[in-house]
Design a protein around this motif. Structure first.
Motif, PDB file in Angstrom:
ATOM      1  N   GLY A 144       0.870  -1.024   0.094  1.00  0.00           N
ATOM      2  CA  GLY A 144      -0.100   0.105  -0.072  1.00  0.00           C
ATOM      3  C   GLY A 144       0.772   1.396  -0.056  1.00  0.00           C
ATOM      4  N   LEU A 145       1.900   1.122   0.727  1.00  0.00           N
ATOM      5  CA  LEU A 145       2.881   2.496   0.881  1.00  0.00           C
ATOM      6  C   LEU A 145       3.514   2.538  -0.522  1.00  0.00           C
ATOM      7  CD1 LEU A 145       3.893   4.545   2.861  1.00  0.00           C
ATOM      8  CD2 LEU A 145       5.893   2.917   3.162  1.00  0.00           C
ATOM      9  N   GLY A 146       4.092   1.547  -1.466  1.00  0.00           N
ATOM     10  CA  GLY A 146       4.586   1.745  -2.499  1.00  0.00           C
ATOM     11  C   GLY A 146       3.594   2.351  -3.780  1.00  0.00           C
ATOM     12  N   LEU A 147       2.441   1.828  -3.517  1.00  0.00           N
ATOM     13  CA  LEU A 147       1.390   2.091  -4.535  1.00  0.00           C
ATOM     14  C   LEU A 147       0.694   3.455  -4.324  1.00  0.00           C
ATOM     15  CD1 LEU A 147      -0.552  -1.017  -5.085  1.00  0.00           C
ATOM     16  CD2 LEU A 147       1.019  -0.085  -6.438  1.00  0.00           C
ATOM     17  N   SER A 148       1.051   4.084  -3.201  1.00  0.00           N
ATOM     18  CA  SER A 148       0.197   5.188  -2.581  1.00  0.00           C
ATOM     19  C   SER A 148       0.599   6.582  -3.587  1.00  0.00           C
ATOM     20  CB  SER A 148       0.461   5.554  -1.231  1.00  0.00           C
ATOM     21  OG  SER A 148       1.869   5.906  -1.046  1.00  0.00           O
ATOM     22  N   GLY A 149       1.909   6.614  -3.925  1.00  0.00           N
ATOM     23  CA  GLY A 149       2.372   8.038  -4.510  1.00  0.00           C
ATOM     24  C   GLY A 149       2.451   8.021  -6.114  1.00  0.00           C
ATOM     25  N   GLY A 150       2.192   6.868  -6.583  1.00  0.00           N
ATOM     26  CA  GLY A 150       2.297   6.704  -8.166  1.00  0.00           C
ATOM     27  C   GLY A 150       1.188   7.272  -9.103  1.00  0.00           C
ATOM     28  N   VAL A 151      -0.072   7.004  -8.729  1.00  0.00           N
ATOM     29  CA  VAL A 151      -1.106   7.314  -9.466  1.00  0.00           C
ATOM     30  C   VAL A 151      -1.336   8.754  -9.391  1.00  0.00           C
ATOM     31  CG1 VAL A 151      -3.738   7.134  -9.839  1.00  0.00           C
ATOM     32  CG2 VAL A 151      -2.344   5.104  -9.589  1.00  0.00           C
ATOM     33  N   PRO A 152      -1.089   9.574  -8.223  1.00  0.00           N
ATOM     34  CA  PRO A 152      -1.166  11.152  -8.423  1.00  0.00           C
ATOM     35  C   PRO A 152      -0.528  11.811  -9.195  1.00  0.00           C
ATOM     36  CG  PRO A 152      -1.641  10.168  -6.036  1.00  0.00           C
ATOM     37  CD  PRO A 152      -1.180   9.157  -6.828  1.00  0.00           C
ATOM     38  N   GLN A 153       0.737  11.106  -9.153  1.00  0.00           N
ATOM     39  CA  GLN A 153       1.927  11.889 -10.116  1.00  0.00           C
ATOM     40  C   GLN A 153       1.617  11.579 -11.566  1.00  0.00           C
ATOM     41  OE1 GLN A 153       4.210  13.380  -8.377  1.00  0.00           O
ATOM     42  NE2 GLN A 153       3.078  12.292  -6.570  1.00  0.00           N
ATOM     43  N   LEU A 154       1.017  10.535 -11.868  1.00  0.00           N
ATOM     44  CA  LEU A 154       0.636  10.115 -13.322  1.00  0.00           C
ATOM     45  C   LEU A 154      -0.706  11.280 -13.680  1.00  0.00           C
ATOM     46  CD1 LEU A 154       0.671   6.273 -13.359  1.00  0.00           C
ATOM     47  CD2 LEU A 154       2.370   7.843 -14.365  1.00  0.00           C
ATOM     48  N   PHE A 155      -1.539  11.360 -12.956  1.00  0.00           N
ATOM     49  CA  PHE A 155      -2.714  12.198 -13.178  1.00  0.00           C
ATOM     50  C   PHE A 155      -2.204  13.637 -13.302  1.00  0.00           C
ATOM     51  CE2 PHE A 155      -6.176   9.373 -11.136  1.00  0.00           C
ATOM     52  CZ  PHE A 155      -6.058   8.421 -12.017  1.00  0.00           C
ATOM     53  N   THR A 156      -1.367  14.138 -12.631  1.00  0.00           N
ATOM     54  CA  THR A 156      -0.576  15.406 -12.616  1.00  0.00           C
ATOM     55  C   THR A 156       0.064  15.744 -13.893  1.00  0.00           C
ATOM     56  OG1 THR A 156      -0.521  15.754 -10.185  1.00  0.00           O
ATOM     57  CG2 THR A 156       1.082  17.022 -11.574  1.00  0.00           C
ATOM     58  N   ALA A 157       0.669  14.566 -14.342  1.00  0.00           N
ATOM     59  CA  ALA A 157       1.584  14.712 -15.664  1.00  0.00           C
ATOM     60  C   ALA A 157       0.724  14.710 -16.580  1.00  0.00           C
ATOM     61  CB  ALA A 157       2.449  13.529 -15.517  1.00  0.00           C
ATOM     62  N   ALA A 158      -0.680  13.807 -16.495  1.00  0.00           N
ATOM     63  CA  ALA A 158      -1.357  14.094 -17.669  1.00  0.00           C
ATOM     64  C   ALA A 158      -2.142  15.470 -17.870  1.00  0.00           C
ATOM     65  CB  ALA A 158      -2.489  12.940 -17.634  1.00  0.00           C
ATOM     66  N   GLY A 159      -2.438  15.767 -16.653  1.00  0.00           N
ATOM     67  CA  GLY A 159      -3.232  17.271 -16.641  1.00  0.00           C
ATOM     68  C   GLY A 159      -2.216  18.433 -17.038  1.00  0.00           C
ATOM     69  N   ASN A 160      -0.781  18.258 -17.034  1.00  0.00           N
ATOM     70  CA  ASN A 160      -0.091  19.127 -17.436  1.00  0.00           C
ATOM     71  C   ASN A 160       0.594  19.023 -18.784  1.00  0.00           C
ATOM     72  OD1 ASN A 160      -0.002  20.993 -15.310  1.00  0.00           O
ATOM     73  ND2 ASN A 160       1.045  19.565 -14.186  1.00  0.00           N
ATOM     74  N   LEU A 161       0.324  17.993 -19.593  1.00  0.00           N
ATOM     75  CA  LEU A 161       0.693  17.809 -20.855  1.00  0.00           C
ATOM     76  C   LEU A 161       0.340  18.972 -21.856  1.00  0.00           C
ATOM     77  CD1 LEU A 161       0.148  14.027 -21.626  1.00  0.00           C
ATOM     78  CD2 LEU A 161       2.351  15.239 -21.366  1.00  0.00           C
ATOM     79  N   ASP A 162      -0.886  19.432 -21.784  1.00  0.00           N
ATOM     80  CA  ASP A 162      -1.520  20.381 -22.603  1.00  0.00           C
ATOM     81  C   ASP A 162      -2.560  21.190 -21.771  1.00  0.00           C
ATOM     82  OD1 ASP A 162      -2.476  21.960 -24.520  1.00  0.00           O
ATOM     83  OD2 ASP A 162      -2.561  20.694 -26.010  1.00  0.00           O
ATOM     84  N   ARG A 163      -2.537  22.451 -21.420  1.00  0.00           N
ATOM     85  CA  ARG A 163      -3.293  23.109 -20.621  1.00  0.00           C
ATOM     86  C   ARG A 163      -4.674  23.409 -21.415  1.00  0.00           C
ATOM     87  NH1 ARG A 163      -0.093  27.458 -16.792  1.00  0.00           N
ATOM     88  NH2 ARG A 163       1.564  26.059 -16.203  1.00  0.00           N
ATOM     89  N   ARG A 164      -4.715  23.376 -22.727  1.00  0.00           N
ATOM     90  CA  ARG A 164      -5.763  23.599 -23.584  1.00  0.00           C
ATOM     91  C   ARG A 164      -6.633  22.305 -23.601  1.00  0.00           C
ATOM     92  NH1 ARG A 164      -2.125  24.629 -28.703  1.00  0.00           N
ATOM     93  NH2 ARG A 164      -1.597  22.829 -27.978  1.00  0.00           N
ATOM     94  N   ALA A 165      -6.280  21.413 -23.503  1.00  0.00           N
ATOM     95  CA  ALA A 165      -6.925  19.877 -23.292  1.00  0.00           C
ATOM     96  C   ALA A 165      -6.541  19.080 -22.398  1.00  0.00           C
ATOM     97  CB  ALA A 165      -6.438  19.358 -24.664  1.00  0.00           C
ATOM     98  N   SER A 166      -6.534  19.618 -21.078  1.00  0.00           N
ATOM     99  CA  SER A 166      -6.124  19.133 -19.728  1.00  0.00           C
ATOM    100  C   SER A 166      -7.206  18.086 -19.369  1.00  0.00           C
ATOM    101  CB  SER A 166      -5.919  19.981 -18.715  1.00  0.00           C
ATOM    102  OG  SER A 166      -5.597  19.424 -17.531  1.00  0.00           O
ATOM    103  N   GLY A 167      -8.306  18.426 -19.562  1.00  0.00           N
ATOM    104  CA  GLY A 167      -9.399  17.473 -18.990  1.00  0.00           C
ATOM    105  C   GLY A 167      -9.419  16.223 -19.854  1.00  0.00           C
ATOM    106  N   ALA A 168      -9.409  16.438 -21.094  1.00  0.00           N
ATOM    107  CA  ALA A 168      -9.568  15.313 -22.084  1.00  0.00           C
ATOM    108  C   ALA A 168      -8.319  14.276 -21.841  1.00  0.00           C
ATOM    109  CB  ALA A 168      -9.714  15.815 -23.715  1.00  0.00           C
ATOM    110  N   LEU A 169      -7.310  14.885 -22.026  1.00  0.00           N
ATOM    111  CA  LEU A 169      -5.916  13.989 -21.743  1.00  0.00           C
ATOM    112  C   LEU A 169      -6.094  13.479 -20.357  1.00  0.00           C
ATOM    113  CD1 LEU A 169      -3.133  16.472 -23.029  1.00  0.00           C
ATOM    114  CD2 LEU A 169      -4.088  14.566 -24.038  1.00  0.00           C
TER     115      LEU A 169
END
Length: 405
Positions: A316-341
């Motif tokens: 649980g400790l190992g899995l805890s931080g990974g997904v939030p980092q991925l979601f942040t990365a996806a939302g910052n790929l392109d601010r114009r299409a942040s939600g779609a990405l």
């Protein structure tokens, strides 16, 4: 993708603390609504007089509707803005929570679960998209704490739901009251949300024109989310069963296995942001996945309850931080299409969360449960190898510096 979400506005303006608290509330509210439904599943099953197999099919309807809601909510957030979509999705989710307790047969339950799933998926993407906007206004990562609040909301639902069940409160009354709470809180909290358009236009002032992120990068992030959330789903549904069936413990002792996992994940999410600010998102994903692989490998090979509890906690400790980092990365790929990405990455992760328990169940027809756990271990090891996708690409650091100047 950078390790710190700061923009030029950070140096001249205060972070939007009210928006951060409001986002915490929405994450907690989402976890609370889902938790209240989960706690009352046995009562709803009895009230509608359906079989376990029918319930399983209806839960697939819920999952499919949630995925559909995610894919619609992502582009909609880019079109109308998170400030409008987040409370609308929260209200829809609250209204849909009235349904399961009032359903009288399989088809009315299926309809209400489709609505509930759609509302849950819509709010999931909308609030994550808004969380990325809020995080960009801070000089350090804050995404993981939002996800921790989802877990806190689920814990409150378990406590309140258990108390209501012990008191003999009718399921329709309990779920309707919780739905009303979701509606009221969504309305009261909406005024504190912010829009992506309210940010300093640092990226637009850069002499380097914005470029559409490569589709391959989006799919890579989605694949990592799929693997990590599949592993999380395995723990959700199989941790207690592994203790009971493999270690031959009582049902009460078996519950501690999932408890160790859930508590460690929640604590880890509250701690992840500070660590991510120091070592970056790629390291969080890499070392977290390695720790998760170590924890589950311990569970597989050491058939002793105390060590098993430690193994599930490490998982649980190992899995805890990974997904939030991925979601942040996806939302910052392109601010114009942040939600779609983000909808694509969140959606793939959600598919993994749903698929994981079923895949493990299928594998147990061919091998022991502990052997089937090799699948999430392999996925964690692959995540370790692929974590570099979160590192800034060549030239990105220079563009960030130019945008901030």
């Amino acid at each position: 993708m950078t390790s710190a979400p700061a923009t030029a506005a950070n140096a001249t303006s205060s972070p939007p603390r009210a928006a951060r608290i409001a986002t915490w509330i929405y994450f907690g509210l989402n976890g609370f609504a889902v938790g209240m439904w989960v706690v009352h599943i046995p009562n709803v099953e009895r009230a509608t007089n359906i079989s376990h197999s029918t319930l399983g099919l209806l839960l697939l309807v819920l999952g499919g509707a949630a995925f559909l809601g995610m894919q619609i909510a992502g582009p909609l957030a880019d079109r109308i803005g998170q400030r409008r979509l987040v409370p609308a999705a929260g209200i829809f989710l609250g209204l849909s929570l009235f349904g399961p307790g009032l359903a009288g047969n399989w088809w009315t339950l299926g309809l209400t679960l489709a609505l509930f799933g759609f509302g849950n998926g819509s709010l999931d993407v909308a609030m994550n998209s808004h969380a990325v906007v809020v995080e960009r206004a801070y000089p350090r990562p804050i995404m993981a704490a939002f996800h921790a609040m989802w877990s806190i909301g689920g814990a409150f639902a378990a406590l309140i739901g258990a108390a209501a069940l012990r008191g003999g409160v009718d399921t329709a009354i309990t779920l309707s009251a919780c739905g009303a709470i979701c509606i009221v809180v969504s309305l009261l909290t909406a005024r504190f949300l912010i829009e992506a358009a309210d940010e300093e236009p640092a990226a637009e002032s850069s002499p380097v024109p914005a470029q559409k992120p490569p589709a391959r990068l989006v799919w890579q992030l989605g694949a990592l989310a799929f693997g990590l959330m599949l592993a999380e789903g395995v723990a959700n549904d199989w941790a207690a069963l592994q203790f009971r069936d493999v270690l031959d413990t009582s049902a009460s002792t078996a519950a501690y296995a999932y408890g160790a996992f859930a508590i460690a994940m929640t604590v880890g999410r509250f701690a992840t942001d500070r660590v991510a600010a120091l070592i970056g998102p790629a390291a969080i994903v890499r070392y977290g996945a390695a720790l998760a692989a170590l924890g589950l490998t311990t569970v597989i090979f050491v058939p002793w309850v105390p060590v098993g509890l430690v193994g599930w906690a490490l998982f649980g400790l190992g899995l805890s931080g990974g997904v939030p980092q991925l979601f942040t990365a996806a939302g910052n790929l392109d601010r114009r299409a942040s939600g779609a990405l983000m909808a694509k990455v969140v959606g793939l992760g959600y598919v993994g969360l749903l698929a994981g328990p079923a895949i493990i169940g299928g594998l147990t027809h061919w091998m022991p449960l502990n052997a089937a756990f090799a699948l999430p271990v392999v996925l964690c090891v692959l995540t370790v190898a692929a974590a570099d996708v979160l590192k800034p690409k060549s030239g990105q650091s220079e563009r960030d510096k130019e945008a901030a100047s």
